[in-house]
Design a protein around this motif. Structure first.
Motif, short mmCIF file in Angstrom:
data_model
loop_
_atom_site.label_atom_id
_atom_site.label_comp_id
_atom_site.label_asym_id
_atom_site.label_seq_id
_atom_site.Cartn_x
_atom_site.Cartn_y
_atom_site.Cartn_z
N LEU A 1 0.83 -1.20 0.00
CA LEU A 1 0.00 0.00 0.00
C LEU A 1 0.86 1.26 0.00
O LEU A 1 0.60 2.22 -0.72
N GLY A 2 1.92 1.25 0.82
CA GLY A 2 2.82 2.39 0.82
C GLY A 2 3.49 2.60 -0.52
O GLY A 2 3.69 3.73 -0.96
N LEU A 3 3.80 1.51 -1.21
CA LEU A 3 4.49 1.62 -2.50
C LEU A 3 3.57 2.04 -3.64
O LEU A 3 4.05 2.42 -4.70
N THR A 4 2.24 1.98 -3.43
CA THR A 4 1.35 2.51 -4.46
C THR A 4 1.44 4.03 -4.54
O THR A 4 1.07 4.61 -5.57
N GLY A 5 1.88 4.67 -3.45
CA GLY A 5 1.93 6.13 -3.43
C GLY A 5 0.55 6.77 -3.45
O GLY A 5 0.41 7.94 -3.80
N SER A 6 -0.48 6.02 -3.05
CA SER A 6 -1.84 6.52 -3.09
C SER A 6 -2.16 7.25 -1.78
O SER A 6 -2.26 6.61 -0.72
N LYS A 7 -2.31 8.56 -1.86
CA LYS A 7 -2.65 9.33 -0.66
C LYS A 7 -4.04 8.95 -0.15
O LYS A 7 -4.25 8.80 1.04
N GLY A 8 -5.00 8.79 -1.08
CA GLY A 8 -6.33 8.41 -0.67
C GLY A 8 -6.37 7.04 -0.03
O GLY A 8 -7.07 6.82 0.96
N GLY A 9 -5.61 6.08 -0.58
CA GLY A 9 -5.55 4.75 0.01
C GLY A 9 -4.96 4.77 1.40
O GLY A 9 -5.45 4.09 2.31
N PHE A 10 -3.91 5.55 1.60
CA PHE A 10 -3.28 5.67 2.91
C PHE A 10 -4.27 6.23 3.93
O PHE A 10 -4.44 5.68 5.03
N LEU A 11 -4.94 7.31 3.60
CA LEU A 11 -5.89 7.93 4.53
C LEU A 11 -7.07 7.00 4.79
O LEU A 11 -7.61 6.97 5.91
N ALA A 12 -7.49 6.23 3.78
CA ALA A 12 -8.60 5.30 3.97
C ALA A 12 -8.23 4.19 4.95
O ALA A 12 -9.05 3.82 5.81
N VAL A 13 -7.03 3.64 4.84
CA VAL A 13 -6.60 2.61 5.78
C VAL A 13 -6.49 3.17 7.19
O VAL A 13 -6.84 2.51 8.18
N MET A 14 -6.00 4.39 7.29
CA MET A 14 -5.93 5.03 8.61
C MET A 14 -7.33 5.18 9.21
O MET A 14 -7.56 4.91 10.40
N ALA A 15 -8.30 5.60 8.38
CA ALA A 15 -9.68 5.73 8.87
C ALA A 15 -10.23 4.37 9.29
O ALA A 15 -10.93 4.25 10.31
N VAL B 1 -12.96 1.66 2.19
CA VAL B 1 -13.22 1.70 0.75
C VAL B 1 -14.29 2.73 0.42
O VAL B 1 -14.26 3.35 -0.66
N ALA B 2 -15.25 2.97 1.33
CA ALA B 2 -16.26 4.00 1.09
C ALA B 2 -15.62 5.38 1.06
O ALA B 2 -15.97 6.23 0.23
N LEU B 3 -14.66 5.62 1.97
CA LEU B 3 -13.97 6.91 1.98
C LEU B 3 -13.02 7.03 0.79
O LEU B 3 -12.92 8.10 0.17
N ALA B 4 -12.31 5.95 0.46
CA ALA B 4 -11.42 5.99 -0.70
C ALA B 4 -12.21 6.26 -1.97
O ALA B 4 -11.73 6.93 -2.89
N GLY B 5 -13.46 5.77 -2.02
CA GLY B 5 -14.30 5.99 -3.19
C GLY B 5 -14.73 7.43 -3.37
O GLY B 5 -15.22 7.79 -4.44
N LEU B 6 -14.54 8.25 -2.35
CA LEU B 6 -14.85 9.67 -2.51
C LEU B 6 -13.86 10.36 -3.43
O LEU B 6 -14.21 11.33 -4.11
#
Length: 689
Positions: free
Chosen positions: A246-260, A407-412
């Motif tokens: 996940l960290g290597l994807t560089g996805s800011k939205g994915g990172f914040l979604a996992v944190m949530a 995933v609901a938050l990442a989908g935003l």
């Protein structure tokens, strides 16, 4: 003397029951294989070009596996309300594909072109089959034990994470620590969406696989010692690999979604009185935050202070999607038609998806589609909370809460639901958390619908394979073979527009003019909002000497995609050939104005530097009569040209270690061909005169 009382002899001790190995039924083995293969067979998305043959074949394999599970075990073990919002999405998608009027657009010369929806019937049918596949996967997962579903998802997530690390390490050794891993997905953000769902499940697997779980009992019965400890270790290792990927994807939205999701899990565990587990969830939050310091993600967060192309680009795309929803709130533009319909509402340059699950669904099938997706997530959250509150499978319930919230938050902020691997993982999770059936239901005949779905997917797979073969034959100089392949593709998929468009291009290259025109008009009828067939037909008509018709078709392309600068450049060039220099100058000036607006000035990727604007500026300099405006146009053209050349040189340096063929292929993917390089050098000479 009294007679002694007779007593019954002591009962013999029962013999020890022989150890019976728990049976693993064939349906469970099949479902495990389907869940584990999901991120590999379902990671592609349907794109116009190049043909992704593996997409329909992957979906077909998943459908066959799920169908066999349903046929072998017709009675479900659990019952899930998630099938209803999924069915609603399927019905709404089918209704959105009904033909209907959709307003009109105006060409640069004032002509009005009526529009019709659905925007893209071919992709709409492909999306319908994907939704049908999700329903079939859900039904199959309801028929096996929860532990099998979880084990399959964890296994697949771990394997795809290893694939991502294998992709990243060569780039790291080459000095590119900021490389963002794809692992075969359409882009890193879609891969991140799958990991957002998977990461909590890996942690749940590590916590759930205790001494009395079914996988442990089966392994111990097969002489595997310390099975529980080994499986827990495997689950923890899988979680670490998934978080690293996940960290290597560089996805800011994915990172914040996992944190949530981690915060959600912490709160759920704390409210349930499981303080140690809550502390463990807090430790996961700290671990995820530490992984944010990895190369790609760290670089993207640090770049927020100096550039925000990604954020600005998304906001522009979201604005256009909102306009689409306002214009067609009931039925949308048709399932799968976002990419074509967006061009008429665009606030930004070209993109293939809405960068938001919620807005994308709303634009394609209307507001009811958004409500159906929200209902699906609500059902999953309710079932997950029941698992936690009723003392059921607590680890699975908490993980499901974290996955759904994430995933609901990442989908935003990005698109993941439209990827089969992400949607498939969600419906498998919905089936795993569903309550058990209290009364055995009647045997279902739902496998007939699954069989029809598999046959449709098989036809689409054969069609896409034939189309890919036709493209290869066309590129290889075998037009007869290519034509036969395209016709086969259209036979298997009669509603296909893309194979028809490829065939029209082939006919044009063979100078079969009337047939090519007829084929292009069929494409236009099947994709009424697409600018590309008009653009290509305009080029053909110009080559065949029908300049008036070429100008008409090019003007229609501009009307359908106003922000497509290449189309405006083509229109200006055709107007010059038609001896209409004043009209051409007006088109070039409008192109210049648009190129400087936020819609096209914001670029999400640095390599999206083209020379269309520079070429238009030089044509302005050639047609204008004012010396000051001529000098200004040439001066402003030079930075775009130099940026393109610098990008070309940088890519050559990066790829210096590759073979000539590999370097040429990779450069061509970015539009950095040798022919384009020569053209840009000529433009530079012209700008410096």
């Amino acid at each position: 003397m009294p007679k002694p009382r007779r007593t019954a002899p002591p009962a013999p001790e029962p013999a020890a029951a022989p150890l019976v190995k728990p049976a693993v039924a064939l349906p469970e083995l099949l479902l495990f294989a389907v869940a584990a293969a999901l991120p590999f067979l379902g990671r592609g998305i349907v794109l116009d070009s190049p043909v992704q043959v593996g997409v329909p074949w992957g979906r077909l394999i998943l459908a066959i596996g799920a169908l066999l599970v349903v046929m072998l075990r017709p009675t479900p073990l659990r019952r899930s309300a998630a099938v209803w919002p999924l069915t609603a999405l399927l019905v709404l998608g089918a209704v959105s594909l009904l033909p209907r009027a959709a307003g009109s657009v105006v060409t640069p010369f004032g002509q009005r072109l009526p529009l019709a929806y659905p925007a893209d019937l071919e992709y709409g049918v492909a999306e319908l089959t994907r939704l049908g596949l999700l329903l079939l996967l859900c039904q199959a997962a309801l028929r096996v034990r929860r532990s099998v579903v979880l084990a399959g998802l964890v296994t697949g997530a771990t394997l795809i994470a290893l694939t991502a690390l294998r992709e990243y390490l060569p780039n790291l050794r080459a000095g590119d620590a900021g490389w963002r891993v794809f692992a075969g997905f359409g882009n890193p953000n879609q891969f991140a969406a799958f990991l957002v769902v998977s990461a909590p499940l890996c942690l749940a697997g590590a916590a759930w696989l205790g001494e009395d779980s079914a996988p442990v009992r089966w392994l111990e019965a097969n002489q595997v010692r310390s099975a529980s400890a080994k499986l827990r270790l495997l689950g923890a290792l899988g979680a670490l690999l998934v978080l690293a990927a996940l960290g290597l994807t560089g996805s800011k939205g994915g990172f914040l979604a996992v944190m949530a999701g981690a915060v959600t899990a912490t709160v759920a565990l704390a409210r349930g009185g499981r303080r140690k587990a809550a502390l463990g969830a807090l430790a996961v939050i700290v671990l995820v935050a530490a992984l944010a310091l990895l190369g790609p993600l760290r670089a993207r967060f640090l770049a927020l202070a100096t550039q925000s192309h990604s954020q600005q680009f998304r906001m522009l795309v979201w604005g256009g999607s909102l306009d689409m929803i306002r214009a067609h709130p009931l039925l949308g533009c048709g399932l799968g038609g976002w990419a074509l319909a967006y061009a008429q509402f665009a606030h930004s340059g070209y993109t293939q998806h809405a960068h938001s699950d919620w807005l994308g669904i709303g634009a394609e099938v209307g507001v009811a589609g958004v409500l159906a997706l929200a209902a699906l997530y609500a059902v999953m959250l309710r079932d997950a909370r029941r698992q936690v509150a009723d003392g059921g499978q607590v680890a699975l319930g908490v993980a499901a809460l974290a996955s759904v919230i994430g995933v609901a938050l990442a989908g935003l902020v990005d698109t993941g639901w439209s990827v089969t691997a992400v949607g498939g993982a969600l419906v498998l999770l919905a089936a795993a958390t569903a309550p058990a059936v209290t009364a055995a239901p009647r045997r279902s005949k739902g496998w007939l619908a699954g069989l029809a779905l598999a046959l449709l997917l098989a036809a689409m797979s054969l069609s896409e394979t034939a189309r890919a073969a036709g493209q290869a034959a066309h590129a290889g100089g075998a037009p007869g073979t290519a034509e036969s392949a395209y016709q086969t593709a259209m036979t298997w998929q009669p509603w296909a527009a893309l194979a028809m468009e490829d065939w029209a291009s082939l006919l044009a290259s063979m100078d079969r003019r009337d047939e090519a025109r007829a084929a292009y008009r069929q494409v236009i009828a099947r994709r009424p909002t697409s600018a590309r067939p008009h653009y290509r037909l305009a080029a053909c008509e110009a080559r065949w000497g029908r300049l008036d018709e070429a100008v008409t078709q090019s003007a229609l392309a501009v009307a359908l995609s106003p922000l497509h600068l290449q189309g405006r450049l083509q229109l200006g060039q055709l107007l010059e050939k038609a001896d209409r220099p004043a009209d051409a100058l007006g088109v070039y000036r409008e192109l210049d104005r648009l190129a400087q607006t936020p819609a096209l000035a914001v670029k999400a990727l640095t390599y999206q530097l083209d020379t269309v604007h520079a070429e238009a500026l030089l044509r302005i300099a050639a047609l204008d009569t004012d010396a000051g405006r001529i000098a200004d146009a040439r001066r402003r053209a030079l930075p775009d040209i130099e940026a393109w050349l610098a990008n070309y040189d940088d890519n050559l340096k990066i790829m210096a270690s590759l073979s000539a063929d590999e370097r040429q292929a990779l450069m061509s993917e970015k539009g950095l061909t040798e022919a384009e390089h020569e053209k840009v050098l000529r433009l530079k000479d012209e700008a410096q005169r």
